[in-house]
Design a protein around this motif. Sequence first.
Motif, short mmCIF file in Angstrom:
data_model
loop_
_atom_site.label_atom_id
_atom_site.label_comp_id
_atom_site.label_asym_id
_atom_site.label_seq_id
_atom_site.Cartn_x
_atom_site.Cartn_y
_atom_site.Cartn_z
N TRP A 8 0.83 -1.20 0.00
CA TRP A 8 0.00 0.00 0.00
C TRP A 8 0.87 1.26 0.00
O TRP A 8 0.61 2.21 -0.74
N SER A 9 1.91 1.26 0.82
CA SER A 9 2.79 2.43 0.92
C SER A 9 3.49 2.71 -0.39
O SER A 9 3.71 3.87 -0.76
N ALA A 16 3.96 8.80 -6.01
CA ALA A 16 2.87 8.19 -6.78
C ALA A 16 1.63 9.09 -6.76
O ALA A 16 0.97 9.28 -7.79
N ASN A 17 1.33 9.67 -5.61
CA ASN A 17 0.18 10.56 -5.51
C ASN A 17 0.38 11.81 -6.36
O ASN A 17 -0.56 12.32 -6.98
N GLU A 63 -5.57 3.11 -12.45
CA GLU A 63 -4.13 2.89 -12.67
C GLU A 63 -3.33 3.17 -11.41
O GLU A 63 -2.32 2.51 -11.14
N TYR A 64 -3.79 4.16 -10.63
CA TYR A 64 -3.06 4.54 -9.42
C TYR A 64 -3.66 3.92 -8.15
O TYR A 64 -3.45 4.42 -7.06
N GLY A 65 -4.42 2.81 -8.32
CA GLY A 65 -4.79 2.00 -7.17
C GLY A 65 -6.10 2.31 -6.51
O GLY A 65 -6.36 1.80 -5.41
N ALA A 148 0.46 16.10 -1.48
CA ALA A 148 1.59 15.47 -2.16
C ALA A 148 2.54 16.51 -2.73
O ALA A 148 3.77 16.39 -2.61
N LEU A 149 2.01 17.55 -3.37
CA LEU A 149 2.86 18.58 -3.98
C LEU A 149 3.62 19.36 -2.90
O LEU A 149 4.78 19.74 -3.11
#
Length: 222
Positions: A8-9, A16-17, A63-65, A148-149
Amino acid sequence: MAALSDDWSTRHSVLANARRTAALINALSGTGDREPQPKPAAEAEAATVAVAVAVAVAEVLREYGESEPVELAPDDVVRMRVAALLLREVFAAEDVDAAAAALNRLLAEQTGPLRLTSHGGSAPWHPHLDSHDDAPWDEWFLTSSCLALTVLLWDHQRPPGGLCASLACRNVYITSGPGPARRYCSRRCATRERVAAHRRGQRATDTKSHSHSGSGSGSGNS
């Protein structure tokens, strides 16, 4: 449980985010590979474009889970597009100070207080800036992207992303790690611009050559 947590991490890391943020902005803006640029259209055609954008956005989320079912209503996509426009300001920033200022505005005006959640025990504990675990798609998209940014800018002390320098593209992209600053979102765009620049230079050389050869073709009579 440890292996599940590690997986998960990895899938939901800050990088990734952030990359998911860029992919969603491009899909919502119609600049990504998944969706051609929308054109002025009649109402029926506009509806078709809206459906295509929703499909592209859902594809990025999977695609990103993102867990199934990924269900997006038309209003969700409209509001996510508004969020994408706000986030593009961070990518358009010319330097780290401007990027930080853009993020500070978003953090002050668009996000809630930092909180930890495990989604009812289905995921490891991690931070969120949205109001609750069932927040609307646009709120989740904007707040998770800001988080995330912000961490990327903090880690690397540089803008977390940029706008592709190709005027034919204008995708956003994420910058990460050391090395020279990127100007293009992909090798394809960099190659296309390099080839175009070479051809412009070749045409300029040919024009200059023809001009010099023509200037020496007089009869020479006095």
